[in-house]
Design a protein around this motif. Structure first.
Motif, PDB file in Angstrom:
ATOM      1  N   THR A  49      13.815   4.402  10.479  1.00  0.00           N
ATOM      2  CA  THR A  49      13.098   3.367  11.201  1.00  0.00           C
ATOM      3  C   THR A  49      11.549   3.341  10.351  1.00  0.00           C
ATOM      4  O   THR A  49      11.045   4.161   9.940  1.00  0.00           O
ATOM      5  CB  THR A  49      12.583   3.686  12.665  1.00  0.00           C
ATOM      6  OG1 THR A  49      13.807   3.783  13.287  1.00  0.00           O
ATOM      7  CG2 THR A  49      11.708   2.882  13.385  1.00  0.00           C
ATOM      8  N   THR A  50      11.079   1.833  10.331  1.00  0.00           N
ATOM      9  CA  THR A  50       9.858   1.711   9.733  1.00  0.00           C
ATOM     10  C   THR A  50       8.708   1.625  10.525  1.00  0.00           C
ATOM     11  O   THR A  50       8.779   0.976  11.564  1.00  0.00           O
ATOM     12  CB  THR A  50       9.842   0.377   8.864  1.00  0.00           C
ATOM     13  OG1 THR A  50      10.979   0.321   7.732  1.00  0.00           O
ATOM     14  CG2 THR A  50       8.508   0.005   8.127  1.00  0.00           C
ATOM     15  N   ARG A 108      -4.734   6.953   7.407  1.00  0.00           N
ATOM     16  CA  ARG A 108      -3.628   6.540   7.030  1.00  0.00           C
ATOM     17  C   ARG A 108      -2.838   7.277   6.263  1.00  0.00           C
ATOM     18  O   ARG A 108      -1.589   7.532   6.496  1.00  0.00           O
ATOM     19  CB  ARG A 108      -4.032   5.415   5.896  1.00  0.00           C
ATOM     20  CG  ARG A 108      -4.552   4.020   6.552  1.00  0.00           C
ATOM     21  CD  ARG A 108      -4.525   2.875   5.744  1.00  0.00           C
ATOM     22  NE  ARG A 108      -5.182   2.830   4.414  1.00  0.00           N
ATOM     23  CZ  ARG A 108      -6.428   2.727   4.354  1.00  0.00           C
ATOM     24  NH1 ARG A 108      -7.195   2.249   5.383  1.00  0.00           N
ATOM     25  NH2 ARG A 108      -6.801   2.756   3.201  1.00  0.00           N
ATOM     26  N   LYS A 109      -3.376   8.408   5.541  1.00  0.00           N
ATOM     27  CA  LYS A 109      -2.788   9.546   4.762  1.00  0.00           C
ATOM     28  C   LYS A 109      -2.197  10.503   5.807  1.00  0.00           C
ATOM     29  O   LYS A 109      -1.226  10.920   5.776  1.00  0.00           O
ATOM     30  CB  LYS A 109      -3.650  10.304   3.543  1.00  0.00           C
ATOM     31  CG  LYS A 109      -2.846  11.163   2.987  1.00  0.00           C
ATOM     32  CD  LYS A 109      -1.947  10.299   1.993  1.00  0.00           C
ATOM     33  CE  LYS A 109      -1.318  10.998   0.953  1.00  0.00           C
ATOM     34  NZ  LYS A 109      -0.292  10.199   0.280  1.00  0.00           N
ATOM     35  N   ILE A 110      -3.024  10.802   6.838  1.00  0.00           N
ATOM     36  CA  ILE A 110      -2.516  11.759   7.860  1.00  0.00           C
ATOM     37  C   ILE A 110      -1.385  11.130   8.384  1.00  0.00           C
ATOM     38  O   ILE A 110      -0.280  11.986   8.904  1.00  0.00           O
ATOM     39  CB  ILE A 110      -3.660  12.223   8.915  1.00  0.00           C
ATOM     40  CG1 ILE A 110      -4.655  13.054   8.205  1.00  0.00           C
ATOM     41  CG2 ILE A 110      -3.271  12.520  10.118  1.00  0.00           C
ATOM     42  CD1 ILE A 110      -6.017  12.993   9.033  1.00  0.00           C
ATOM     43  N   LEU A 111      -1.290   9.990   8.992  1.00  0.00           N
ATOM     44  CA  LEU A 111      -0.224   9.216   9.505  1.00  0.00           C
ATOM     45  C   LEU A 111       1.056   9.202   8.715  1.00  0.00           C
ATOM     46  O   LEU A 111       2.096   9.538   9.316  1.00  0.00           O
ATOM     47  CB  LEU A 111      -0.546   7.902  10.094  1.00  0.00           C
ATOM     48  CG  LEU A 111      -1.566   7.849  11.213  1.00  0.00           C
ATOM     49  CD1 LEU A 111      -2.207   6.547  11.563  1.00  0.00           C
ATOM     50  CD2 LEU A 111      -0.981   8.242  12.469  1.00  0.00           C
ATOM     51  N   GLU A 112       0.793   8.952   7.377  1.00  0.00           N
ATOM     52  CA  GLU A 112       1.850   9.009   6.445  1.00  0.00           C
ATOM     53  C   GLU A 112       2.591  10.235   6.348  1.00  0.00           C
ATOM     54  O   GLU A 112       3.956  10.272   6.322  1.00  0.00           O
ATOM     55  CB  GLU A 112       1.405   8.578   4.943  1.00  0.00           C
ATOM     56  CG  GLU A 112       2.329   8.026   4.006  1.00  0.00           C
ATOM     57  CD  GLU A 112       1.678   7.424   2.925  1.00  0.00           C
ATOM     58  OE1 GLU A 112       2.338   6.339   2.383  1.00  0.00           O
ATOM     59  OE2 GLU A 112       0.287   7.969   2.469  1.00  0.00           O
ATOM     60  N   ILE A 113       1.820  11.411   6.275  1.00  0.00           N
ATOM     61  CA  ILE A 113       2.331  12.601   6.123  1.00  0.00           C
ATOM     62  C   ILE A 113       2.798  13.002   7.532  1.00  0.00           C
ATOM     63  O   ILE A 113       3.964  13.757   7.601  1.00  0.00           O
ATOM     64  CB  ILE A 113       1.175  13.648   5.873  1.00  0.00           C
ATOM     65  CG1 ILE A 113       0.634  13.446   4.445  1.00  0.00           C
ATOM     66  CG2 ILE A 113       1.481  15.145   5.886  1.00  0.00           C
ATOM     67  CD1 ILE A 113      -0.674  13.971   4.002  1.00  0.00           C
ATOM     68  N   PHE A 164       4.475  11.378   9.939  1.00  0.00           N
ATOM     69  CA  PHE A 164       5.530  10.836   9.884  1.00  0.00           C
ATOM     70  C   PHE A 164       6.713  10.525   8.936  1.00  0.00           C
ATOM     71  O   PHE A 164       7.670   9.971   9.142  1.00  0.00           O
ATOM     72  CB  PHE A 164       5.229   9.478  10.717  1.00  0.00           C
ATOM     73  CG  PHE A 164       4.812   9.397  12.051  1.00  0.00           C
ATOM     74  CD1 PHE A 164       5.359   9.877  13.067  1.00  0.00           C
ATOM     75  CD2 PHE A 164       3.368   9.014  12.262  1.00  0.00           C
ATOM     76  CE1 PHE A 164       4.793   9.955  14.433  1.00  0.00           C
ATOM     77  CE2 PHE A 164       2.651   9.199  13.419  1.00  0.00           C
ATOM     78  CZ  PHE A 164       3.401   9.558  14.634  1.00  0.00           C
ATOM     79  N   ALA A 165       6.519  11.255   7.915  1.00  0.00           N
ATOM     80  CA  ALA A 165       7.333  11.197   6.696  1.00  0.00           C
ATOM     81  C   ALA A 165       8.521  12.081   6.992  1.00  0.00           C
ATOM     82  O   ALA A 165       8.483  12.894   7.647  1.00  0.00           O
ATOM     83  CB  ALA A 165       6.471  11.817   5.539  1.00  0.00           C
ATOM     84  N   GLY A 166       9.661  11.712   6.396  1.00  0.00           N
ATOM     85  CA  GLY A 166      10.940  12.486   6.496  1.00  0.00           C
ATOM     86  C   GLY A 166      12.005  11.301   6.621  1.00  0.00           C
ATOM     87  O   GLY A 166      11.978  10.037   6.424  1.00  0.00           O
ATOM     88  N   THR A 167      13.208  11.829   6.748  1.00  0.00           N
ATOM     89  CA  THR A 167      14.394  11.144   6.768  1.00  0.00           C
ATOM     90  C   THR A 167      14.446  10.079   7.954  1.00  0.00           C
ATOM     91  O   THR A 167      15.352   9.064   7.576  1.00  0.00           O
ATOM     92  CB  THR A 167      15.714  11.742   6.761  1.00  0.00           C
ATOM     93  OG1 THR A 167      15.673  12.707   7.834  1.00  0.00           O
ATOM     94  CG2 THR A 167      15.562  12.583   5.664  1.00  0.00           C
ATOM     95  N   ASP A 168      14.214  10.435   8.825  1.00  0.00           N
ATOM     96  CA  ASP A 168      14.156   9.258  10.131  1.00  0.00           C
ATOM     97  C   ASP A 168      13.076   8.220  10.110  1.00  0.00           C
ATOM     98  O   ASP A 168      13.343   7.129  10.657  1.00  0.00           O
ATOM     99  CB  ASP A 168      13.867  10.080  11.622  1.00  0.00           C
ATOM    100  CG  ASP A 168      14.897  11.033  11.692  1.00  0.00           C
ATOM    101  OD1 ASP A 168      16.192  10.857  11.178  1.00  0.00           O
ATOM    102  OD2 ASP A 168      14.821  12.081  12.415  1.00  0.00           O
TER     103      ASP A 168
END
Length: 105
Positions: free
Chosen positions: A3-4, A15-20, A22-26
């Motif tokens: 899911t994007t 933005r970097k905190i959110l990126e880190i 929620f990063a993952g395979t899902d």
């Protein structure tokens, strides 16, 4: 397929905190720093969730209205803080699905 998540915040740090976070395979995270960029990315399609700062561009609630209009079925979460608390009435009127307080775990 992942899911994007479209993460919208004018703070590069956030933005970097959110990126880190929620990063993952899902999830695949797309980050932008303005309402105009968010609208353009949302209109390009493929976004399953929007996380947006409630004080973005001076009035995140107006940005939320525009995002909601562009993608009525996509959930829209607001990020709020003690300095800019969430206004449930304005959020509901703008089509915000729910709210997340910063900082979060």
């Amino acid at each position: 397929m992942a899911t994007t998540i479209l993460a919208v915040d004018d703070s590069a740090t956030m933005r970097k905190i959110l990126e880190i976070t929620f990063a993952g395979t899902d999830f695949q995270v797309a980050v932008v720093g303005s309402g105009n960029d968010a609208l353009a990315r949302l209109q390009a399609g493929g976004v399953g969730l929007v996380i947006c700062d409630n004080s973005l561009d001076g009035d995140g609630y107006e940005i939320a209205r525009q995002l909601r209009s562009a993608a009525p079925g996509v959930p829209l979460l607001f990020l709020s803080s003690r300095q800019n608390p969430y206004d449930a009435g304005r959020g509901q009127g703008a089509g915000v699905t729910d709210n997340i307080d910063k900082p979060f775990d």
